[in-house]
Design an enzyme around this catalytic site. Sequence first.
Site, PDB file in Angstrom:
ATOM      1  N   HIS A 190       1.102  -1.238  -0.049  1.00 15.59           N
ATOM      2  CA  HIS A 190       0.081   0.312  -0.067  1.00 15.59           C
ATOM      3  C   HIS A 190       1.487   1.444   0.129  1.00 15.59           C
ATOM      4  CE1 HIS A 190      -4.514  -1.566   0.449  1.00 15.59           C
ATOM      5  NE2 HIS A 190      -3.359  -1.974   1.096  1.00 15.59           N
ATOM      6  N   LYS A 445      -8.426  13.780   4.548  1.00 14.59           N
ATOM      7  CA  LYS A 445      -7.365  12.592   3.862  1.00 14.59           C
ATOM      8  C   LYS A 445      -6.147  12.038   5.218  1.00 14.59           C
ATOM      9  CE  LYS A 445      -6.467  13.786   0.005  1.00 14.59           C
ATOM     10  NZ  LYS A 445      -6.090  12.592  -1.206  1.00 14.59           N
ATOM     11  N   LYS A 561     -14.433   8.155  -3.888  1.00 15.78           N
ATOM     12  CA  LYS A 561     -15.939   8.616  -4.204  1.00 15.78           C
ATOM     13  C   LYS A 561     -16.069   9.789  -4.581  1.00 15.78           C
ATOM     14  CE  LYS A 561     -14.244   6.296   0.764  1.00 15.78           C
ATOM     15  NZ  LYS A 561     -13.446   6.391   1.425  1.00 15.78           N
TER      16      LYS A 561
END
Length: 715
Positions: A190, A445, A561
């Site tokens: 990731h 975020k 999103k």
Amino acid sequence: MGNPWEIVRNDVSYSVKFYGEVISKPDGSKEWTGGENITAVAYDVPIPGYKTKTTINLRLWSTKVAPNEFDLRAYNDGDHAKACAALKNAEKICYILYPGDESIEGKILRLKQQYTLCSASLQDIIAHFEKRSGKPVNWEKFPEKVAVQMNDTHPTLCIPELIRILIDLKGLSWKESWDITQRTVAYTNHTVLPEALEKWSLDLLQELLPRHVEIIRMIDEELIRTIIAEYGTENLNLLQHKLKQMRILDNIELPDSVLELLVKPEESSAVDSIEEVEVSDEETEPTDEEQSEEQETKAKDVVTFEPDPNLPKTVRMANLCVVGGSAVNGVAEIHSEIVKNEVFNEFYKMWPEKFQNKTNGVTPRRWIRFCNPVLSEIITKWTGTDDWVLNTEKLSTLAKFSDNEDLQSEWREAKRINKIKVADFIKEKTGYIVNPDAMFDVQVKRMHEYKRQLLNIMGIVYRYKKMKEMSPEERKARYVPRVCIFGGKAFATYVQAKRIVKFITDVGTTVNHDADIGDLLKVVFVPDYNVSVAEVLIPGSELSQHISTAGMEASGTSNMKFAMNGCILIGTLDGANVEIRQEVGEDNFFLFGAEAHEIAGLRKERAEGKFIPDPRFEEVKAFVRNGVFGHYNYEELMGSLEGNEGYGRADYFLVGKDFPSYVECQEKVDEAYKDQKRWTKMSILNTAGSYKFSSDRTIREYARDIWRIQPVVLP
């Protein structure tokens, strides 16, 4: 209030051990004894499918003391603290997930959390497998029935744990256990950030999990032998490089069995010496050139595999994941290429077949249907079906209506309804009153320097400064009203990220109370950002910032999103931004900044003192240092953007380099927003193009490509 859907399963529990010692038995088997024992108790959460007859189970774990660990004698003697010490020690594993790990206690607790989750889950998986297999158990079929996906490096201990269970408890051989494990697990990377590629102290692991360290040493030796078989021992410099990059155990001596392979026998003999004498009876002195060549050859041959006593001995968990798994994937196309070409390049050269890409996805059920019902009704109306919730490909139908004035009018009204909800939410949480007719510009975020919230807020400071230098008429004509919204959390010990949060809130305090600016600019930091807050903010956002330093964001999923909800993105060519831009169209994405392949060169340029900052960037730093935003000393923060090298300096994340490009791109955003017909069309095309980023697609690709699971058609 508790969780009514969470079911405690006291009938499902497993023992988890820490510390202790490993005893070798006469038959050659190993037993891990002594130490600290806790019990992992299962909690079940049912996860119902959407419009299906399927409900699956999410199994979670809690920890408590094993019954035999409770000191009843101390309790009866009145020493309740001593009696309950083991209980508290066990329970604290579940208090806070991933606590600060600056202290040794924090590191131990993190490792305990990671191992508890791995061990309990694997024991549970194996219990299910054995129950369904009957007797005798065919362990060769285990990888056909079980898939373990390591989501980043946190669950890496499942590799040695699975091997431990198979060898020590089930009686399989090392060869069988290693083969089964490699076919059972796979690894999703990731991040390219070094701090996220976990390294654990060998001494700490040895103390906490002694049997696992033995197994990790065996895996490391297996890897070393594979590397030697691949590259040979002729070129020791090459071999040393490969081992340095690829070994699981970093800065740790080679096993004796491997060192034997690297020791070359003496090449000279008595016969050779006699033959040399017979060739010539005159001794010849080598020339200077020959001596130089001989010394250079000797220097090249001096290769040491000894560890450096000044460096720590560590276990590289990411390397263990790559070696121990059947597949390795990144989470966006550009990220997977970086994984292959940079992060794990040596492994890619040896096992190219292991490496794949699986671009992340997000669920349209939550991120459109649930959180944005107003827009959902419009999508259903114009696509002619609500089947888009399951088959997001149908969102692409919206593209052909993007110029339709009726759709555009409905689209704008839906966005305004959601913006009013955001304005109410901001007033409730912060007390600030914002104008729903202004552009809602959002960056929410995790707080991290590479995500560059600092670039965003410095752009806002530049905008504010320019506004202050204009007359009311000029600034109104020049600037589109904006509400700049931030949200996110900084890790407990991440001081620089906390400084950025402080800076944003200080700028907001100044700007929001400036009567000259009024509704033309507001800056809001939303407290306690989480998924529930995101469900409010994302439907009402119009511009979303995904402005990480190129090559550093693995994928990002909030960008998906936002695009699903008709929000237009401003960003760099990083992570999933690249693919989103391809799908929604280049004209419907605001692009700026250096590209991933340029970053290394730009940092080198900086280190050599060749970088010349843009005057506008210097202007902003000077403005901040003048104390406009309060009395807090921002020298550390501004100083991190200066200098050419050194920890916490030299603008490692290239805020200064990308600042002029970012400011100019924001001017294009203003121009586009003034043309609401154009802006609404861009918004519709973002939703239409977001169909590719459904989690359904990601799951299908995982099943097909990583786990080779064939789709089953049910009657």
